[in-house]
Design an enzyme around this catalytic site. Structure first.
Site, PDB file in Angstrom:
ATOM      1  N   MET A 159       0.992  -1.295  -0.097  1.00 16.26           N
ATOM      2  CA  MET A 159       0.173   0.024   0.001  1.00 16.26           C
ATOM      3  C   MET A 159       0.983   1.254  -0.022  1.00 16.26           C
ATOM      4  O   MET A 159       1.985   1.299   0.935  1.00 16.26           O
ATOM      5  CB  MET A 159      -0.968  -0.107   1.323  1.00 16.26           C
ATOM      6  N   LYS A 200       6.279  -2.857  -6.286  1.00 20.17           N
ATOM      7  CA  LYS A 200       6.973  -3.184  -7.793  1.00 20.17           C
ATOM      8  C   LYS A 200       6.468  -4.396  -8.423  1.00 20.17           C
ATOM      9  O   LYS A 200       6.000  -4.164  -9.601  1.00 20.17           O
ATOM     10  CB  LYS A 200       8.453  -3.092  -7.657  1.00 20.17           C
ATOM     11  N   ASN A 244       2.686  -3.482  -9.560  1.00 18.18           N
ATOM     12  CA  ASN A 244       2.451  -2.753 -10.474  1.00 18.18           C
ATOM     13  C   ASN A 244       2.880  -3.403 -11.559  1.00 18.18           C
ATOM     14  O   ASN A 244       2.272  -3.015 -12.762  1.00 18.18           O
ATOM     15  CB  ASN A 244       3.708  -1.544 -10.200  1.00 18.18           C
ATOM     16  N   GLY A 247      14.524   7.888 -18.027  1.00 14.49           N
ATOM     17  CA  GLY A 247      13.149   8.973 -17.679  1.00 14.49           C
ATOM     18  C   GLY A 247      12.789   9.465 -19.139  1.00 14.49           C
ATOM     19  O   GLY A 247      12.507   8.980 -20.216  1.00 14.49           O
ATOM     20  N   GLY A 283       8.624   3.078 -14.205  1.00  9.73           N
ATOM     21  CA  GLY A 283       9.628   1.821 -14.450  1.00  9.73           C
ATOM     22  C   GLY A 283       8.809   0.623 -14.481  1.00  9.73           C
ATOM     23  O   GLY A 283       8.987  -0.149 -15.189  1.00  9.73           O
ATOM     24  N   ASP A 284       7.879   0.438 -13.392  1.00  5.26           N
ATOM     25  CA  ASP A 284       7.251  -0.568 -13.392  1.00  5.26           C
ATOM     26  C   ASP A 284       6.200  -0.927 -14.799  1.00  5.26           C
ATOM     27  O   ASP A 284       6.083  -2.108 -14.836  1.00  5.26           O
ATOM     28  CB  ASP A 284       6.367  -0.965 -11.901  1.00  5.26           C
ATOM     29  N   ARG A 300      -0.026  10.558 -14.647  1.00  3.24           N
ATOM     30  CA  ARG A 300      -1.506  10.179 -13.737  1.00  3.24           C
ATOM     31  C   ARG A 300      -0.880  10.135 -12.288  1.00  3.24           C
ATOM     32  O   ARG A 300       0.520   9.626 -12.236  1.00  3.24           O
ATOM     33  CB  ARG A 300      -2.091   9.039 -13.982  1.00  3.24           C
ATOM     34  N   SER A 317      -2.199   4.031 -12.184  1.00  2.00           N
ATOM     35  CA  SER A 317      -2.115   4.625 -13.264  1.00  2.00           C
ATOM     36  C   SER A 317      -1.552   4.096 -14.610  1.00  2.00           C
ATOM     37  O   SER A 317      -1.107   4.714 -15.561  1.00  2.00           O
ATOM     38  CB  SER A 317      -0.946   5.833 -12.932  1.00  2.00           C
TER      39      SER A 317
HETATM   40  O1  RIB Z   1       8.248   1.517  -8.275  1.00  2.00           O
HETATM   41  C1  RIB Z   1       7.225   2.041  -7.398  1.00  2.00           C
HETATM   42  C2  RIB Z   1       7.110   1.260  -6.174  1.00  2.00           C
HETATM   43  O2  RIB Z   1       8.053   1.185  -5.313  1.00  2.00           O
HETATM   44  C3  RIB Z   1       5.852   1.859  -5.290  1.00  2.00           C
HETATM   45  O3  RIB Z   1       4.490   1.500  -5.864  1.00  2.00           O
HETATM   46  C4  RIB Z   1       6.316   1.449  -3.926  1.00  2.00           C
HETATM   47  O4  RIB Z   1       5.424   0.416  -3.442  1.00  2.00           O
HETATM   48  C5  RIB Z   1       7.703   0.821  -4.215  1.00  2.00           C
HETATM   49  O5  RIB Z   1       7.814  -0.532  -4.000  1.00  2.00           O
END
Ligand code: RIB
Length: 310
Positions: free
Chosen positions: A12, A40, A43, A222, A251-252, A285, A291
């Site tokens: 979270m 990560k 995501n 970036g 990045g994720d 976003r 996002s």
């Molecule tokens: O890469 C972004 C993520 O890094 C975030 O969502 C946070 O939870 C961290 O793990």
């Protein structure tokens, strides 16, 4: 059509927004506190699933309110959660994030993510054509076990070595595609790299990594874009000019999009260009997992005219 399996963290994200980041020892007044699904692993799984890949997440949540909320959110994204366990032994992973001027700082408390084990990653059955993805918010022995099984099944492995930590050569030997940013590349290549450095510095650092020539290295830079080293040849996918609101999870988004595209049988160059477009939507976003763009949004960002045509 392959599937995407992500072994990774589920957090979270507790986000505070402010006009500027506090200096050490300083308190600044913020504007809002927001709660977003993140981590990560989660995501990257959301990114792949929203882009159309059959996606399975392997991970641990706490048996608490954040855990329940995250599970419901991830189920709503169409991700297979058969290998996500809720445990009373630890709290759900939590990230404390500060965002000011579209830049973030993040402190992650692993909680239940630290309990992911080799036994957890042994449960799902991978097959040839599948893509196995992991990052560094779960224990390294679990990642190594996951990649060994993936390799044995004929799947492709993608490692996003974030956040940057020391790891051994044996793990790197299990990686087919390494996706990392400048800081992570600097840490792995044991050299100081800055985002303003010349591209040649990044290429040199990437080439210095002890990876076989048939492996792929992608450096996300970036707004400057993505540098890819494929078969020893480097190429640049230029960044897209967009209004950046929040880079958390970009990045994720990129990693999940590459995995989804490769699972769908696209070439690595097509996958990277697509993932670059996907990440450019994500940064416009707020929040990490929420996002992530849909395939229709990436299509419209990639070929805006196609959508306007009668
Ligand atoms: O890469 C972004 C993520 O890094 C975030 O969502 C946070 O939870 C961290 O793990």
């Amino acid at each position: 059509m392959g599937r995407v399996f992500v072994a990774g963290s589920i957090n979270m994200d507790v986000v505070a927004t402010a006009d500027r980041h506090p200096r050490i020892g300083e308190t600044v007044a913020g504007h809002s506190v927001l709660y977003f699904p993140g981590g990560k692993g989660a995501n990257q799984a959301v990114s792949a699933a929203k882009l159309g890949a059959a996606t399975t997440l392997i991970g641990h949540l706490g048996k608490d309110a954040f855990g329940d909320e995250l599970k419901a959110f991830l189920a709503g994204q169409g991700i297979d959660l058969s290998f996500v366990q809720q445990t009373p032994q630890a709290h759900t992973g939590t990230a404390i994030i500060t965002i000011a001027n579209a830049d973030n700082t993040i402190v992650v408390i692993l909680g239940a993510n630290a309990l992911v084990s080799a036994a957890d990653v042994a449960a799902p059955r991978l097959a040839k054509g599948d893509i196995a993805v992991s990052q560094f918010e779960i224990p390294l022995p679990a990642i190594a076990a996951f990649f060994k099984r993936a390799r044995a099944a004929g799947a492709t492995t993608i490692l996003n070595p974030a956040p940057a930590i020391e790891f051994n050569r044996e793990l790197l030997d299990l990686v087919d595609i390494l996706i990392l940013n400048e800081t992570e590349l600097g840490s792995l290549a044991k050299t100081q790299l800055h985002d303003s450095d010349d591209q040649d510095r990044f290429i040199e650092a990437a080439k210095s990594l002890p990876m076989a020539k048939d492996k792929i290295i992608c450096v996300t830079m970036g707004k400057r874009g993505v540098l890819a080293l494929v078969g020893g040849e480097s190429s640049l996918i230029p960044g897209r000019s967009v209004k950046v609101v929040d880079t958390t999870g970009a990045g994720d988004c990129f990693v999940g999009a590459v995995a989804a595209q490769l699972a769908a049988g696209r070439t690595i160059h097509d996958a990277l260009a697509y993932a670059n477009a996907a990440a450019s939507i994500c940064v416009q976003r707020m929040g990490a997992a929420p996002s992530m763009p849909t395939a229709a949004e990436v299509l419209s960002a990639s070929c805006p005219r196609e959508r306007e045509a009668p």
